[in-house]
Design a protein around this motif. Structure first.
Motif, mmCIF file in Angstrom:
data_model
loop_
_atom_site.group_PDB
_atom_site.id
_atom_site.type_symbol
_atom_site.label_atom_id
_atom_site.label_comp_id
_atom_site.label_asym_id
_atom_site.label_seq_id
_atom_site.Cartn_x
_atom_site.Cartn_y
_atom_site.Cartn_z
ATOM 1 N N THR A 255 -6.912 7.151 2.209
ATOM 2 C CA THR A 255 -6.971 6.395 3.458
ATOM 3 C C THR A 255 -7.155 4.911 3.180
ATOM 4 O OG1 THR A 255 -7.936 8.314 4.581
ATOM 5 C CG2 THR A 255 -8.137 6.190 5.682
ATOM 6 N N GLU A 256 -8.059 4.581 2.263
ATOM 7 C CA GLU A 256 -8.281 3.182 1.881
ATOM 8 C C GLU A 256 -6.992 2.560 1.352
ATOM 9 O OE1 GLU A 256 -10.761 1.200 2.250
ATOM 10 O OE2 GLU A 256 -12.662 2.280 2.236
ATOM 11 N N ALA A 257 -6.254 3.306 0.541
ATOM 12 C CA ALA A 257 -5.013 2.786 -0.022
ATOM 13 C C ALA A 257 -3.999 2.488 1.074
ATOM 14 C CB ALA A 257 -4.438 3.775 -1.039
ATOM 15 N N PHE A 258 -3.885 3.402 2.034
ATOM 16 C CA PHE A 258 -2.920 3.198 3.115
ATOM 17 C C PHE A 258 -3.320 2.015 3.988
ATOM 18 C CE2 PHE A 258 -1.211 4.267 7.390
ATOM 19 C CZ PHE A 258 0.135 4.168 7.069
ATOM 20 N N LEU B 9 0.617 2.475 -2.746
ATOM 21 C CA LEU B 9 1.394 3.617 -2.298
ATOM 22 C C LEU B 9 1.420 4.716 -3.362
ATOM 23 C CD1 LEU B 9 4.411 1.940 -0.473
ATOM 24 C CD2 LEU B 9 2.433 3.092 0.537
ATOM 25 N N ALA B 10 1.371 4.324 -4.632
ATOM 26 C CA ALA B 10 1.301 5.320 -5.708
ATOM 27 C C ALA B 10 -0.022 6.071 -5.659
ATOM 28 C CB ALA B 10 1.495 4.645 -7.064
ATOM 29 N N VAL B 11 -1.108 5.346 -5.364
ATOM 30 C CA VAL B 11 -2.414 5.999 -5.200
ATOM 31 C C VAL B 11 -2.354 6.993 -4.044
ATOM 32 C CG1 VAL B 11 -4.834 5.635 -4.547
ATOM 33 C CG2 VAL B 11 -3.731 4.095 -6.192
ATOM 34 N N LEU B 12 -1.791 6.565 -2.928
ATOM 35 C CA LEU B 12 -1.672 7.441 -1.769
ATOM 36 C C LEU B 12 -0.889 8.700 -2.118
ATOM 37 C CD1 LEU B 12 -1.848 8.080 1.281
ATOM 38 C CD2 LEU B 12 0.164 6.611 1.606
ATOM 39 N N ALA B 13 0.238 8.550 -2.795
ATOM 40 C CA ALA B 13 1.069 9.704 -3.137
ATOM 41 C C ALA B 13 0.338 10.667 -4.068
ATOM 42 C CB ALA B 13 2.377 9.232 -3.775
ATOM 43 N N ARG B 14 -0.355 10.131 -5.058
ATOM 44 C CA ARG B 14 -1.087 11.002 -5.992
ATOM 45 C C ARG B 14 -2.200 11.763 -5.285
ATOM 46 N NH1 ARG B 14 -0.908 6.386 -9.440
ATOM 47 N NH2 ARG B 14 -3.147 6.058 -9.110
ATOM 48 N N CYS B 15 -2.903 11.084 -4.397
ATOM 49 C CA CYS B 15 -3.983 11.759 -3.664
ATOM 50 C C CYS B 15 -3.430 12.838 -2.748
ATOM 51 C CB CYS B 15 -4.793 10.740 -2.864
ATOM 52 S SG CYS B 15 -5.809 9.632 -3.858
ATOM 53 N N LEU B 16 -2.319 12.567 -2.091
ATOM 54 C CA LEU B 16 -1.696 13.579 -1.238
ATOM 55 C C LEU B 16 -1.242 14.779 -2.060
ATOM 56 C CD1 LEU B 16 0.367 11.279 1.126
ATOM 57 C CD2 LEU B 16 -1.478 12.813 1.850
#
Length: 204
Positions: A105-108, A131-138
């Motif tokens: 959420t923080e990354a987004f 966005l890479a952080v977001l994708a990895r977390c998802l």
């Protein structure tokens, strides 16, 4: 209790969902105060300058959604199931899931803030990294394999807040999270029907 937040804050919604799950949502006096506006009073309560902030009935001031949510859970007086398991693997699993969801959420949010800057001041590399952080977390949340029959924990709530915020913003390039994560999408579509989710919709 006073909850200082803004209607679009995913972390403010996280607190509201927890309060609803615990049956204390009606005890929250929700005050909207945008910390980005010059007239904000948020720094008087939270030196970090962020929402949400909780002012408890005894005057205790807490900030950070994770802290506020655990406080509410500890004060609920309920017997049996807790959103924050007390010990052992269930606790660490719930906290791990919360951290994954909160960091995503923080990354987004960071991407949205960066894109709100003037065009010449934006950093495409910074956006790409977040966005890479977001994708990895998802992807990691997909592997967590939430079950529809699970009793909710703070990990479930945090994940639902993340996914709900992505759907709320509906940014196709950044937030088209469903196609590659079918188990997570199916779980979220079910969890989103909980009264706590329906009672706390985000808005601008």
């Amino acid at each position: 209790m006073k909850l200082i937040t803004v209607p679009s804050s995913p972390f403010g919604r996280k607190v509201a969902i927890v309060a609803s799950e615990l049956g204390v949502l009606e005890r929250l006096d929700v005050v909207h105060d945008n910390p980005w506006k010059p007239e904000t009073q948020v720094p008087k309560f939270n030196p970090i300058g962020k929402v949400p902030v909780l002012v408890a009935e005894d005057g205790l001031v807490l900030y950070g959604s994770s802290v506020i949510c655990e406080y509410l859970d500890s004060q609920s007086g309920r017997d049996g199931h807790r959103l924050f398991p007390e010990a052992g693997a269930p606790r660490w699993t719930a906290l791990r899931r919360q951290e994954l969801a909160d960091q995503a959420t923080e990354a987004f949010v960071a991407v949205r803030l960066e894109r709100n800057r003037p065009q010449g001041e934006q950093s495409p590399r910074w956006v790409e990294r977040k966005l890479a952080v977001l994708a990895r977390c998802l992807d990691a949340l997909e592997v967590e394999d939430f079950k529809i029959i699970d009793a909710p924990t703070i990990g479930h709530v945090a994940a639902a807040v993340l996914l709900g915020h992505l759907d709320f913003r509906r940014t196709p390039v950044d937030a088209n999270w469903r196609p590659d994560r079918p188990r997570l999408a199916a779980w979220y579509d079910s969890f989103a029907q909980r009264p706590s989710m329906i009672a706390t919709p985000p808005s601008d």
